[in-house]
Motif scaffolding. Structure first.
Motif, PDB file in Angstrom:
ATOM      1  N   LEU A 141       0.716  -1.253  -0.125  1.00 38.85           N
ATOM      2  CA  LEU A 141       0.307   0.091  -0.148  1.00 38.85           C
ATOM      3  C   LEU A 141       0.955   1.285  -0.319  1.00 38.85           C
ATOM      4  CD1 LEU A 141      -1.361   1.338   3.315  1.00 38.85           C
ATOM      5  CD2 LEU A 141      -0.288  -0.985   3.373  1.00 38.85           C
ATOM      6  N   ALA A 142       0.122   2.361  -0.429  1.00 38.77           N
ATOM      7  CA  ALA A 142       0.889   3.696  -0.114  1.00 38.77           C
ATOM      8  C   ALA A 142      -0.091   4.606   0.052  1.00 38.77           C
ATOM      9  CB  ALA A 142       1.050   4.235  -1.161  1.00 38.77           C
ATOM     10  N   ILE A 143       0.732   5.823   1.380  1.00 41.00           N
ATOM     11  CA  ILE A 143      -0.075   6.776   2.026  1.00 41.00           C
ATOM     12  C   ILE A 143       0.422   7.709   1.295  1.00 41.00           C
ATOM     13  CG2 ILE A 143      -0.157   7.756   3.764  1.00 41.00           C
ATOM     14  CD1 ILE A 143      -0.848   5.082   4.492  1.00 41.00           C
ATOM     15  N   ARG A 144      -0.723   8.313   1.354  1.00 43.12           N
ATOM     16  CA  ARG A 144      -1.165   9.978   0.096  1.00 43.12           C
ATOM     17  C   ARG A 144      -2.075  11.061   0.755  1.00 43.12           C
ATOM     18  NH1 ARG A 144      -1.463   7.203  -6.082  1.00 43.12           N
ATOM     19  NH2 ARG A 144       1.512   5.680  -5.466  1.00 43.12           N
ATOM     20  N   MET A 145      -0.739  12.181   0.625  1.00 41.90           N
ATOM     21  CA  MET A 145      -1.664  13.123   1.053  1.00 41.90           C
ATOM     22  C   MET A 145      -2.156  13.589  -0.497  1.00 41.90           C
ATOM     23  SD  MET A 145      -0.471  13.529   4.118  1.00 41.90           S
ATOM     24  CE  MET A 145      -0.744  14.851   5.586  1.00 41.90           C
ATOM     25  N   GLY A 146      -3.522  14.402   0.025  1.00 36.58           N
ATOM     26  CA  GLY A 146      -4.552  14.781  -1.048  1.00 36.58           C
ATOM     27  C   GLY A 146      -4.940  13.590  -1.884  1.00 36.58           C
ATOM     28  N   VAL A 157      -9.657   6.579   2.919  1.00 41.37           N
ATOM     29  CA  VAL A 157      -9.282   7.430   4.375  1.00 41.37           C
ATOM     30  C   VAL A 157      -8.951   6.861   5.619  1.00 41.37           C
ATOM     31  CG1 VAL A 157     -10.541  10.125   4.449  1.00 41.37           C
ATOM     32  CG2 VAL A 157     -11.105   8.881   3.057  1.00 41.37           C
ATOM     33  N   ILE A 158      -7.529   7.075   5.671  1.00 38.23           N
ATOM     34  CA  ILE A 158      -7.302   7.111   7.269  1.00 38.23           C
ATOM     35  C   ILE A 158      -8.043   8.229   7.759  1.00 38.23           C
ATOM     36  CG2 ILE A 158      -4.948   6.818   8.702  1.00 38.23           C
ATOM     37  CD1 ILE A 158      -3.450   5.772   5.773  1.00 38.23           C
ATOM     38  N   THR A 159      -7.719   9.533   7.705  1.00 37.83           N
ATOM     39  CA  THR A 159      -7.638  11.020   8.273  1.00 37.83           C
ATOM     40  C   THR A 159      -7.914  11.867   8.112  1.00 37.83           C
ATOM     41  OG1 THR A 159      -7.272  11.829  10.883  1.00 37.83           O
ATOM     42  CG2 THR A 159      -5.220  11.234   9.078  1.00 37.83           C
ATOM     43  N   ARG A 160      -8.191  13.076   8.599  1.00 36.39           N
ATOM     44  CA  ARG A 160      -8.261  14.213   7.709  1.00 36.39           C
ATOM     45  C   ARG A 160      -7.322  15.085   8.963  1.00 36.39           C
ATOM     46  NH1 ARG A 160     -11.548  14.500   3.818  1.00 36.39           N
ATOM     47  NH2 ARG A 160     -12.785  17.090   4.668  1.00 36.39           N
ATOM     48  N   VAL A 161      -6.749  16.116   8.822  1.00 38.20           N
ATOM     49  CA  VAL A 161      -6.245  17.180   9.199  1.00 38.20           C
ATOM     50  C   VAL A 161      -6.638  18.876   8.890  1.00 38.20           C
ATOM     51  CG1 VAL A 161      -4.119  15.177   9.782  1.00 38.20           C
ATOM     52  CG2 VAL A 161      -3.944  16.571   7.418  1.00 38.20           C
ATOM     53  N   SER A 162      -6.278  19.014   9.812  1.00 35.27           N
ATOM     54  CA  SER A 162      -6.720  20.981   9.598  1.00 35.27           C
ATOM     55  C   SER A 162      -5.441  21.740   9.861  1.00 35.27           C
ATOM     56  CB  SER A 162      -7.555  21.345   9.976  1.00 35.27           C
ATOM     57  OG  SER A 162      -8.962  20.604   9.559  1.00 35.27           O
ATOM     58  N   ALA A 163      -4.891  22.563   9.302  1.00 35.79           N
ATOM     59  CA  ALA A 163      -3.794  24.102   9.436  1.00 35.79           C
ATOM     60  C   ALA A 163      -4.124  24.605  10.601  1.00 35.79           C
ATOM     61  CB  ALA A 163      -3.406  23.660   8.023  1.00 35.79           C
ATOM     62  N   LYS A 164      -3.043  25.641  11.045  1.00 41.64           N
ATOM     63  CA  LYS A 164      -3.256  26.121  12.066  1.00 41.64           C
ATOM     64  C   LYS A 164      -2.078  27.104  11.351  1.00 41.64           C
ATOM     65  CE  LYS A 164      -6.457  24.967  15.278  1.00 41.64           C
ATOM     66  NZ  LYS A 164      -7.466  25.113  16.944  1.00 41.64           N
ATOM     67  N   SER A 263      -7.509  15.412   3.673  1.00 35.23           N
ATOM     68  CA  SER A 263      -7.367  13.967   3.911  1.00 35.23           C
ATOM     69  C   SER A 263      -6.196  12.905   3.681  1.00 35.23           C
ATOM     70  CB  SER A 263      -8.875  12.553   2.678  1.00 35.23           C
ATOM     71  OG  SER A 263      -9.675  13.773   3.298  1.00 35.23           O
ATOM     72  N   VAL A 264      -5.712  12.146   4.394  1.00 33.66           N
ATOM     73  CA  VAL A 264      -4.790  11.214   3.749  1.00 33.66           C
ATOM     74  C   VAL A 264      -5.324   9.730   3.537  1.00 33.66           C
ATOM     75  CG1 VAL A 264      -3.047  10.591   5.247  1.00 33.66           C
ATOM     76  CG2 VAL A 264      -3.594  12.481   5.762  1.00 33.66           C
ATOM     77  N   TYR A 265      -5.256   9.200   2.898  1.00 31.63           N
ATOM     78  CA  TYR A 265      -5.471   8.295   2.056  1.00 31.63           C
ATOM     79  C   TYR A 265      -4.398   6.998   2.240  1.00 31.63           C
ATOM     80  CZ  TYR A 265      -8.409  11.362  -0.364  1.00 31.63           C
ATOM     81  OH  TYR A 265      -9.412  12.164  -0.339  1.00 31.63           O
ATOM     82  N   ALA A 266      -4.678   5.675   2.410  1.00 27.77           N
ATOM     83  CA  ALA A 266      -4.270   4.941   1.820  1.00 27.77           C
ATOM     84  C   ALA A 266      -4.386   4.037   0.612  1.00 27.77           C
ATOM     85  CB  ALA A 266      -4.782   3.210   3.512  1.00 27.77           C
ATOM     86  N   VAL A 267      -3.899   3.876  -0.504  1.00 29.78           N
ATOM     87  CA  VAL A 267      -3.953   3.058  -1.071  1.00 29.78           C
ATOM     88  C   VAL A 267      -3.803   1.738  -1.805  1.00 29.78           C
ATOM     89  CG1 VAL A 267      -3.783   4.826  -4.084  1.00 29.78           C
ATOM     90  CG2 VAL A 267      -3.707   5.647  -2.320  1.00 29.78           C
ATOM     91  N   THR A 268      -4.428   1.091  -2.434  1.00 30.80           N
ATOM     92  CA  THR A 268      -4.108   0.316  -2.158  1.00 30.80           C
ATOM     93  C   THR A 268      -4.521  -0.391  -4.242  1.00 30.80           C
ATOM     94  OG1 THR A 268      -5.936  -1.443  -1.846  1.00 30.80           O
ATOM     95  CG2 THR A 268      -3.891  -0.925  -0.229  1.00 30.80           C
ATOM     96  N   GLU A 269      -3.539  -1.480  -4.708  1.00 27.29           N
ATOM     97  CA  GLU A 269      -4.023  -2.556  -6.226  1.00 27.29           C
ATOM     98  C   GLU A 269      -5.152  -2.272  -6.148  1.00 27.29           C
ATOM     99  OE1 GLU A 269      -2.204  -4.699  -9.937  1.00 27.29           O
ATOM    100  OE2 GLU A 269      -1.605  -4.424  -7.470  1.00 27.29           O
ATOM    101  N   THR A 270      -5.745  -3.504  -4.896  1.00 25.38           N
ATOM    102  CA  THR A 270      -6.731  -4.432  -5.613  1.00 25.38           C
ATOM    103  C   THR A 270      -6.929  -4.203  -3.465  1.00 25.38           C
ATOM    104  OG1 THR A 270      -7.512  -6.412  -4.940  1.00 25.38           O
ATOM    105  CG2 THR A 270      -5.167  -6.012  -3.945  1.00 25.38           C
TER     106      THR A 270
END
Length: 291
Positions: A141-146, A157-164, A263-270
């Motif tokens: 798997l890959a972890i990707r931002m955006g 979706v793994i989590t959602r983050v907000s900036a300050k 969002s931060v995503y976990a991306v997989t082929e299958t």
């Protein structure tokens, strides 16, 4: 039915693009693996792989065979795991591609707990800013931002983050505290390459601040460090700057304002994931749900 076992060996060779790496992953001699693949080709009557001293490549027949075999091997592996002890205690090498900043800020503090929960899992972590090819490269798997660009992949979706907004006391003493995001245009803003505009909101208002600076970098860690040295205002998630805020090196400014959650995503082929990958994704979701 030996060809079923050989299909699994063939799939591993193609995934790793190397007999040596596949043999290491399968814990078998390289010579044995090579002989088994040769016997498989003889049994089929077609060449599946072009071999050179530097690399291997699929033939046209090999590509078709790999696509069919991979689905069969994935289904067989999942059936075995669902009925065996690997569901409770998954094992093997977990290959993950992820951004450097996410790995060091979010993942590293969580790994000791995950390792204690699943001692049978070993890790091959590739910290890279590039979007790896999950089809052609041997990652679970890959972890990707955006939002991922490719629609052919499975996205969770793994989590959602907000900036300050954060700045050092030295910077604020020299340049003053902004009282509204509209004032950020006259400040030094430390920006990512892809975020020249900072979108933020309160309960009552939204605003898009033009963030300009002599610095524009693609590393969250570098932005955090520059902000700590008084070089400008940073727009970062709270967890990223937690240590600097606790030590007084950085201070939250315009505290009523925050960025729109990303969002931060976990991306997989299958969707057919091995237990080690399933547990890893579930663990990250649970631990990062309040980020």
């Amino acid at each position: 039915m030996d060809y079923l076992n050989d299909m699994a060996l063939f799939v591993e060779v193609v995934k790793t693009r190397s007999f040596r790496r596949a043999a290491d992953a399968l814990d078998m001699p390289n010579s044995t693996l090579s002989r088994r693949i040769s016997l498989l080709e003889e049994g089929i009557g077609l060449r599946l792989l072009h071999r050179t001293t530097r690399k291997i490549e699929l033939t046209e027949a090999g590509q078709l065979y790999y696509e069919r075999c991979k689905r069969i091997v994935d289904e067989a592996r999942l059936a075995h795991e669902e009925l065996g002890n690997m569901v409770a205690q998954p094992s093997g090498v977990l290959r993950v591609s992820l951004p450097v900043d996410f790995a060091t800020t979010y993942l590293a503090p969580l790994l000791p707990e995950f390792v204690a929960l699943y001692p049978g899992i070993r890790f091959d972590l590739d910290l890279t800013p590039r979007n790896v090819d999950l089809v052609a490269e041997p990652f679970d798997l890959a972890i990707r931002m955006g939002t991922p660009e490719t629609s052919n992949l499975i996205v969770r979706v793994i989590t959602r983050v907000s900036a300050k907004l954060y700045a050092s006391p030295n910077y604020l003493e020299a340049n003053g505290d902004p009282v509204h995001p509209s004032e950020l245009e006259r400040h030094e803003c430390l920006t990512m390459n892809t975020t020249p505009v900072w979108k933020m909101f309160t309960d009552m208002e939204t605003f898009e601040a033009k963030a300009t600076s002599r610095f524009r970098v693609n590393s969250v860690a570098m932005i955090r460090r520059l902000a700590g040295f008084g070089m400008g205002i940073a727009f970062l998630p709270e967890r990223v700057v937690a240590e600097e805020v606790a030590s007084g090196q950085l201070r939250n400014i315009l505290p009523d304002w925050q960025g729109s959650p990303g969002s931060v995503y976990a991306v997989t082929e299958t969707r057919l994931l091995p237990a080690k990958a399933q547990r890893f994704i579930e663990f990250l979701r649970e631990k990062l749900k309040d980020s």
